[in-house]
Design a protein around this motif. Structure first.
Motif, mmCIF file in Angstrom:
data_model
loop_
_atom_site.group_PDB
_atom_site.id
_atom_site.type_symbol
_atom_site.label_atom_id
_atom_site.label_comp_id
_atom_site.label_asym_id
_atom_site.label_seq_id
_atom_site.Cartn_x
_atom_site.Cartn_y
_atom_site.Cartn_z
ATOM 1 N N TRP A 141 82.044 67.284 -11.286
ATOM 2 C CA TRP A 141 80.658 66.928 -11.632
ATOM 3 C C TRP A 141 80.610 66.134 -12.931
ATOM 4 O O TRP A 141 79.890 65.135 -13.037
ATOM 5 N N LEU A 142 81.375 66.555 -13.920
ATOM 6 C CA LEU A 142 81.398 65.851 -15.209
ATOM 7 C C LEU A 142 82.004 64.455 -15.070
ATOM 8 O O LEU A 142 81.473 63.477 -15.614
ATOM 9 N N ILE A 143 83.104 64.364 -14.340
ATOM 10 C CA ILE A 143 83.749 63.061 -14.150
ATOM 11 C C ILE A 143 82.832 62.116 -13.384
ATOM 12 O O ILE A 143 82.680 60.936 -13.749
ATOM 13 N N ASP A 144 82.184 62.629 -12.331
ATOM 14 C CA ASP A 144 81.244 61.794 -11.562
ATOM 15 C C ASP A 144 80.051 61.369 -12.410
ATOM 16 O O ASP A 144 79.401 60.362 -12.112
ATOM 17 N N SER A 145 79.748 62.129 -13.470
ATOM 18 C CA SER A 145 78.640 61.794 -14.370
ATOM 19 C C SER A 145 79.079 60.868 -15.508
ATOM 20 O O SER A 145 78.289 60.587 -16.407
ATOM 21 N N GLY A 146 80.343 60.425 -15.459
ATOM 22 C CA GLY A 146 80.816 59.454 -16.443
ATOM 23 C C GLY A 146 81.456 60.050 -17.691
ATOM 24 O O GLY A 146 81.708 59.321 -18.660
ATOM 25 N N PHE A 147 81.742 61.349 -17.684
ATOM 26 C CA PHE A 147 82.334 61.997 -18.856
ATOM 27 C C PHE A 147 83.860 61.972 -18.775
ATOM 28 O O PHE A 147 84.447 62.001 -17.682
ATOM 29 N N GLU A 148 84.486 61.948 -19.937
ATOM 30 C CA GLU A 148 85.923 62.126 -20.039
ATOM 31 C C GLU A 148 86.163 63.612 -20.317
ATOM 32 O O GLU A 148 85.626 64.163 -21.286
ATOM 33 N N VAL A 149 86.960 64.251 -19.473
ATOM 34 C CA VAL A 149 87.087 65.702 -19.497
ATOM 35 C C VAL A 149 88.469 66.107 -20.016
ATOM 36 O O VAL A 149 89.489 65.538 -19.618
ATOM 37 N N PHE A 150 88.471 67.090 -20.916
ATOM 38 C CA PHE A 150 89.711 67.647 -21.453
ATOM 39 C C PHE A 150 89.726 69.150 -21.176
ATOM 40 O O PHE A 150 88.719 69.838 -21.336
ATOM 41 N N SER B 277 86.061 70.495 -22.287
ATOM 42 C CA SER B 277 85.314 69.682 -23.247
ATOM 43 C C SER B 277 85.156 68.300 -22.639
ATOM 44 O O SER B 277 86.132 67.707 -22.168
ATOM 45 N N ALA B 278 83.931 67.794 -22.622
ATOM 46 C CA ALA B 278 83.657 66.511 -21.990
ATOM 47 C C ALA B 278 82.840 65.626 -22.929
ATOM 48 O O ALA B 278 81.914 66.115 -23.600
ATOM 49 N N PHE B 279 83.178 64.316 -22.971
ATOM 50 C CA PHE B 279 82.544 63.397 -23.913
ATOM 51 C C PHE B 279 82.114 62.108 -23.205
ATOM 52 O O PHE B 279 82.829 61.594 -22.339
ATOM 53 N N LYS B 280 80.931 61.629 -23.584
ATOM 54 C CA LYS B 280 80.438 60.326 -23.131
ATOM 55 C C LYS B 280 79.522 59.788 -24.219
ATOM 56 O O LYS B 280 78.387 60.236 -24.348
ATOM 57 N N GLY B 281 80.027 58.860 -25.015
ATOM 58 C CA GLY B 281 79.243 58.365 -26.143
ATOM 59 C C GLY B 281 78.940 59.487 -27.111
ATOM 60 O O GLY B 281 79.844 60.181 -27.586
ATOM 61 N N LYS B 282 77.663 59.722 -27.369
ATOM 62 C CA LYS B 282 77.254 60.782 -28.289
ATOM 63 C C LYS B 282 76.878 62.072 -27.552
ATOM 64 O O LYS B 282 76.355 63.004 -28.157
ATOM 65 N N GLU B 283 77.162 62.092 -26.242
ATOM 66 C CA GLU B 283 76.919 63.296 -25.454
ATOM 67 C C GLU B 283 78.179 64.154 -25.422
ATOM 68 O O GLU B 283 79.300 63.643 -25.349
ATOM 69 N N LYS B 284 77.994 65.471 -25.408
ATOM 70 C CA LYS B 284 79.138 66.375 -25.408
ATOM 71 C C LYS B 284 78.813 67.651 -24.630
ATOM 72 O O LYS B 284 77.735 68.214 -24.773
ATOM 73 N N VAL C 3 70.129 71.656 -15.529
ATOM 74 C CA VAL C 3 70.591 70.753 -14.471
ATOM 75 C C VAL C 3 71.948 71.220 -13.945
ATOM 76 O O VAL C 3 72.206 71.204 -12.733
ATOM 77 N N LEU C 4 72.824 71.635 -14.855
ATOM 78 C CA LEU C 4 74.137 72.138 -14.451
ATOM 79 C C LEU C 4 73.996 73.369 -13.564
ATOM 80 O O LEU C 4 74.650 73.473 -12.522
ATOM 81 N N TRP C 5 73.125 74.328 -13.982
ATOM 82 C CA TRP C 5 72.947 75.539 -13.165
ATOM 83 C C TRP C 5 72.381 75.177 -11.787
ATOM 84 O O TRP C 5 72.775 75.775 -10.769
ATOM 85 N N ALA C 6 71.462 74.233 -11.733
ATOM 86 C CA ALA C 6 70.886 73.821 -10.450
ATOM 87 C C ALA C 6 71.960 73.224 -9.541
ATOM 88 O O ALA C 6 71.969 73.466 -8.328
ATOM 89 N N TYR C 7 72.871 72.451 -10.126
ATOM 90 C CA TYR C 7 73.960 71.858 -9.349
ATOM 91 C C TYR C 7 74.849 72.952 -8.763
ATOM 92 O O TYR C 7 75.217 72.911 -7.580
#
Length: 326
Positions: free
Chosen positions: A58-67, A79-86, A118-122
């Motif tokens: 879900w995080l990767i499909d949302s454009g996040f880089e996941v560690f 831990s997932a990062f996309k710009g200033k989102e975390k 949104v995460l819980w709904a998913y």
């Protein structure tokens, strides 16, 4: 010199006045973030490995880089990062088929609870999964007669702890009012209701709970006319052997489903389980499983989330060990 001393006295008086003012009008208290974190912790009915995979995708499909960071046995941090989102997500094993999940989302270091919702709904959508339109089970004419004869010993169970009622299945092991079922979700149970074939309701008491074996024993003040032929249970099971469950999926009473043993007995978090290729629906937990001769061989623990065709069964040996300690 006098003027400098006067200035110092004036500054001291001003500082004292400011301190007194702050005591009368203190700064507003900061929000209790620890309480907020507790609110974001959920019990998810997914094995931790599956929950981690679902959230990572879900995080990767949302454009996040996941560690990924392993925190020891039964704990993983994503831990997932996309710009200033975390995102910071902590997963911890609760049982072989359930996980605790702690989720926190920040944008520019500011919490945003709506994103967590949104995460819980998913996850809720994923857990619901694709369900078949027909949940009534197999037609009776396709079920072996010795399996059909066990149907009268199966009951539907509802329990309430906190929130919505939990619906699952159970079966009579003693005509004096003893019913066997699973244990997950029953830790803080307040009421248990047993439903018989004609719709009669019986109030039950939880008299033995074993979270490790995931089994529970319930007693009702009632004398039954039948019970599962427990003494004739079979410990020997073959891979590919045809099996049958009788339970209450989606509140449908005593529906029968068939399938096969899909692999060898294996250990999952130190609990032996059989894997079944069989339709397992919400509410089937606690259903007895029989071979074609109507012999009890185990009890349904749950299904592999994301599919309704792979399930897990607690073997007869585990049930026997549980009942010895009641």
């Amino acid at each position: 010199m006098r003027s400098r001393s006067a200035v110092k006295r004036l500054l001291f008086i001003l500082a004292l006045l400011i301190l007194l003012s702050m005591e009368k009008n203190p700064l507003p208290s900061l929000p209790d973030l620890s309480a907020r974190v507790m609110d974001e912790t959920r019990l998810c009915l997914l094995p931790m490995v599956e929950a981690e995979g679902v959230l990572s995708r879900w995080l990767i499909d949302s454009g996040f880089e996941v560690f990924r960071n392993s925190l020891g046995i039964g704990q993983v941090q994503l831990s997932a990062f996309k710009g200033k989102e975390k995102w910071e997500i902590l997963l911890k094993t609760h049982s072989p088929l359930a996980s605790h999940i702690l989720a926190k989302y920040t944008l520019q270091e500011q919490f945003d609870q709506t994103k967590v919702e949104v995460l819980w709904a998913y996850l809720d959508d994923y857990l619901r999964g694709p369900l078949p339109t027909r949940v009534g089970g197999m037609p009776d004419q396709e079920v072996p007669a010795l399996v059909l004869s066990q149907r009268k010993s199966v009951v539907c169970v509802k329990a309430r702890a906190e929130g919505d009622p939990i619906q699952f299945s159970g079966f009579i092991i003693d005509r004096e009012g003893f019913i066997l079922s699973t244990a997950h979700d029953l830790k803080d149970v307040r009421t248990i209701t047993i439903f018989q074939q004609g719709g009669e309701e019986l109030q039950g008491d939880l008299i033995h709970l074993d979270p490790v074996r995931d089994l529970s024993l319930i007693q009702v003040p009632f004398h039954f006319n039948s019970s599962v032929r427990f003494a004739e249970g079979k410990n020997r099971i073959k891979i590919g052997e045809k099996i049958y469950l009788i339970g209450c999926p989606l509140n449908q009473p005593k529906a029968i489903a068939s399938g096969t043993i899909d692999g060898p007995l294996r250990q999952v978090s130190h609990l032996p389980l059989w894997q079944m290729k069989m339709e397992i629906l919400p509410g089937n937990s606690g259903s007895p499983v029989f071979n074609g001769a109507g012999d009890l061989i185990g009890v349904v623990k749950g299904r592999y989330r994301g599919t309704d065709e792979v399930g897990f069964m607690i073997p007869l040996d585990t049930i026997t060990e549980f009942l010895k300690k009641r």
